[in-house]
Write an enzyme that holds these catalytic residues in place. Structure first.
Site, mmCIF file in Angstrom:
data_model
loop_
_atom_site.group_PDB
_atom_site.id
_atom_site.type_symbol
_atom_site.label_atom_id
_atom_site.label_comp_id
_atom_site.label_asym_id
_atom_site.label_seq_id
_atom_site.Cartn_x
_atom_site.Cartn_y
_atom_site.Cartn_z
ATOM 1 N N HIS A 134 0.696 -10.904 1.906
ATOM 2 C CA HIS A 134 0.698 -10.088 0.679
ATOM 3 C C HIS A 134 0.988 -11.000 -0.511
ATOM 4 O O HIS A 134 2.102 -11.064 -1.020
ATOM 5 C CB HIS A 134 1.740 -8.978 0.772
ATOM 6 N N HIS A 136 0.051 -12.218 -4.377
ATOM 7 C CA HIS A 136 -0.576 -12.159 -5.692
ATOM 8 C C HIS A 136 -0.731 -13.609 -6.151
ATOM 9 O O HIS A 136 0.275 -14.271 -6.435
ATOM 10 C CB HIS A 136 0.301 -11.404 -6.693
ATOM 11 N N LYS A 217 -8.875 -4.983 -0.802
ATOM 12 C CA LYS A 217 -7.578 -4.405 -1.141
ATOM 13 C C LYS A 217 -7.767 -3.164 -2.000
ATOM 14 O O LYS A 217 -8.388 -3.211 -3.061
ATOM 15 C CB LYS A 217 -6.732 -5.428 -1.903
ATOM 16 N N HIS A 219 -5.767 -0.510 -4.272
ATOM 17 C CA HIS A 219 -4.507 -0.460 -5.015
ATOM 18 C C HIS A 219 -4.527 0.721 -5.966
ATOM 19 O O HIS A 219 -5.521 0.975 -6.649
ATOM 20 C CB HIS A 219 -4.296 -1.758 -5.796
ATOM 21 N N HIS A 246 -2.410 -0.113 -1.028
ATOM 22 C CA HIS A 246 -1.232 0.322 -1.783
ATOM 23 C C HIS A 246 -1.595 1.713 -2.275
ATOM 24 O O HIS A 246 -2.469 1.865 -3.124
ATOM 25 C CB HIS A 246 -1.000 -0.676 -2.925
ATOM 26 N N HIS A 272 3.844 -2.671 1.961
ATOM 27 C CA HIS A 272 5.158 -2.083 1.627
ATOM 28 C C HIS A 272 5.206 -0.594 2.000
ATOM 29 O O HIS A 272 5.331 0.287 1.155
ATOM 30 C CB HIS A 272 5.543 -2.308 0.170
ATOM 31 N N HIS A 320 3.947 -3.629 -13.104
ATOM 32 C CA HIS A 320 2.891 -2.618 -13.197
ATOM 33 C C HIS A 320 2.601 -2.200 -14.629
ATOM 34 O O HIS A 320 2.041 -1.129 -14.872
ATOM 35 C CB HIS A 320 3.231 -1.424 -12.303
ATOM 36 N N ASP A 360 4.838 -10.259 -1.472
ATOM 37 C CA ASP A 360 4.509 -9.612 -2.749
ATOM 38 C C ASP A 360 4.837 -10.571 -3.897
ATOM 39 O O ASP A 360 5.486 -10.216 -4.880
ATOM 40 C CB ASP A 360 5.260 -8.292 -2.911
#
Length: 567
Positions: A134, A136, A217, A219, A246, A272, A320, A360
């Protein structure tokens, strides 16, 4: 026959069968299950030692002997906790057994010759390189941090510190995918990139897989709607790639039941899965009990401590792109952070319902702490819950195998790369990490990529010996020049490989194909395959597994923490 005490033997050759070793400053103890070396014929390098011409070293040509032997290593892997010599040939693990010179020694399965290098493994633990699934890809400096923590494979998405990447693990579109694959050529890490899976029609997803994406992915920040989930999984089924998700924290496009209905019985990796990192509030954790769901945690909630809840709110607002001046944004953030589900997550890991742990990275998680947080969780559960049922009081081997699988073999299985990495087994890349037991899980003593040392703590380069201060992690020759291309791997979809993408982009690194992503199920998650019925009270957030309430206290103090980072 000469007799040597256990203590003297351990000091000279490392622990043997029946000996116990404490992991760092935790309450976790391993016991050596088997010793593949032969008493009296052990090999060891040094002045007056065994690996000398005509003794432990024979006359074999390079084709018939190892390139590297790690002697008397204490191996921790999902399949066992054993003492053995580890042989490496052409950058891959050649065998686990007894090394030496078959001309004068019995039982030799790994031949040492004039072309063999030696790493002394006596007194050291060796594990497979960690896999962080995971990521980024916000900055390339993450690779250095991860490598020096013992991680050798990173899977995820991104393009740098773009707003989209700060929040989501997606490398969107063929142009960015190509650029990231080109950038990967200069990084001493196995890498694989996820495309953006949020689309209701298939063509834009197919082109990303063809461009090299190892998976897609989904999200919520791009809209994890039932339509996009269904479409993304359809493409994955057609291309044998994995989908990571996610889910929809706000329950805008449906509740957890709607997401699970859209997934159906198709395999999916739920990121998660507790929910603090994002997902249907408050009950996405229910997914960890399903046969087709491969559940993972990210390390901000590993383990549950007195500080966990407090630090999450600010992290979430930044990652976010939320505004603390907007009440709805604050409410969104607060809905994701629940003490009850975080506490339950600890226990579900200990029982093997959660299968993987990842970082993450820079998006609420710390890229260099996957391994440390995993073992802190194991320690906390040992202290709070006692020994696992199958472990005697004297050791924690079952628990240790369960937890090491969470960041090695299980993410490899989930993403279709277990034929290349994820464990210490013959034929796999020699991505190996050496640890002194006192520093296990915190600071490695050496990191090998593809059989060559890529990073290690090293002292002053102008000193007369390697050890004088300042000692800190530095890149080694395996991380430099064309040697790096021969020891690192870029993972691609089979579709991209068959279309000639590596040659089109001029990729010089080893290329690995992701495969069997669609057939893997929860039952394949080694030591972490429990499938309980999970229920969450929508008012109190209490979590039950098969009717039993799951709760534990937050830790106020953890091992593997400040005492290791004073310098």
């Amino acid at each position: 026959m000469s007799i040597i005490s256990r203590q003297a033997y351990a000091d000279m050759f490392g622990p043997t069968t029946g000996d116990r070793v404490r992991l760092a400053d935790t309450e976790l103890w391993l016991e050596v299950e088997k010793d593949f070396t032969i008493y009296g014929d052990e090999v060891k390098f040094g002045g007056g030692k065994v690996i000398r011409d005509g003794q432990g070293q024979g006359q074999a040509l390079s084709r018939d002997c190892l390139d590297l032997v790690i002697t008397n290593a204490l191996i921790i892997d999902h399949w066992g906790i054993v003492k053995a010599d580890i042989g490496v040939k052409n950058g891959r693990i050649a065998g686990i057994g007894k090394a030496g010179n078959p001309d004068v020694q019995p039982g030799v399965t790994l031949v040492i010759g004039p072309g063999t290098e030696v790493i002394a493994g006596e007194g050291s633990i060796v594990t497979a390189g960690g896999i962080d699934s995971h990521i980024h890809f916000i900055c390339p400096q993450q690779i250095d941090e991860a490598l020096c923590s013992g991680v050798t494979t990173m899977l995820g998405g991104g393009t740098g510190p773009a707003t989209g990447t700060n929040a989501t693990t997606c490398t969107p579109g063929p142009w960015y995918m190509a650029r990231m694959l080109e950038a990967a050529e200069s990084l001493p890490m196995n890498l694989g990139f996820l495309g953006k899976g949020n689309a209701s029609l298939p063509d834009a997803l197919h082109e990303q897989v063809a461009a090299g994406a190892i998976g897609l992915k989904l999200h919520e920040d791009w809209g994890s709607t039932p339509a996009s989930i269904n479409n993304c999984l359809n493409v994955a089924e057609e291309t044998d790639t994995q989908v990571a998700i996610h889910t929809d924290t706000l329950n805008e496009s449906g509740f957890v039941e709607d997401t699970l209905a859209a997934i159906g019985d198709r395999t999916i990796h739920t990121y998660h899965t507790e929910g603090a990192g994002g997902g249907h509030a408050p009950d996405i954790i229910r997914a960890c009990g399903l046969a087709n769901v491969l559940p993972s945690s990210t390390n901000p909630t590993r383990p549950y401590t007195v500080n966990t809840v407090d630090e999450h709110l600010d992290m979430l607002m930044v990652c976010h792109h939320l505004d603390p001046a907007i009440p709805e944004d604050v409410a969104f953030a607060e809905s994701r952070i629940r003490r009850e589900t975080i506490a339950a997550e600890d226990i579900l890991h200990d029982l093997g319902a959660f299968s993987m742990i990842s970082s993450d990275s820079q998006a609420m998680g710390r890229v260099g702490e996957v391994i440390t947080r995993t073992w802190q969780t194991a320690h906390k559960m040992k202290v709070q819950r006692g020994s696992l049922g199958s472990d005697p009081a004297r050791h924690d081997n079952t628990r240790i195998k369960r937890y090491i699988a969470k960041y090695t073999i299980n993410p490899a299985l989930a993403h279709g790369i277990s034929h290349e990495v994820g464990s210490i087994e013959p034929g796999k890349l020699a991505d190996l990490v050496l640890w002194r037991p006192a520093f296990f899980g915190v600071k490695p003593s050496m990191i090998l990529k593809g059989g060559m040392i890529a990073a290690a703590p090293m002292g002053d380069a102008n000193a007369s010996i390697p050890t004088p201060q300042p000692v800190h992690f530095r890149p080694m020759f395996g991380a430099l020049g064309r040697a790096m291309h021969s020891t690192r791997m870029t993972f691609l979809s089979g579709l991209a490989i068959r279309s000639g993408l590596p040659a089109q982009l001029g990729l010089n690194s080893l290329i690995g194909e992701v495969k069997n992503c669609r057939s893997v199920k929860k039952a394949h998650m080694i030591h972490n395959d429990w499938q309980p019925l999970i229920e969450v009270d929508s008012q109190t957030y209490q979590v039950r597994a098969n009717g039993e309430l799951l709760t534990c206290e937050p830790a106020a103090v953890l091992p593997m923490a400040q005492r290791y980072f004073l310098f």
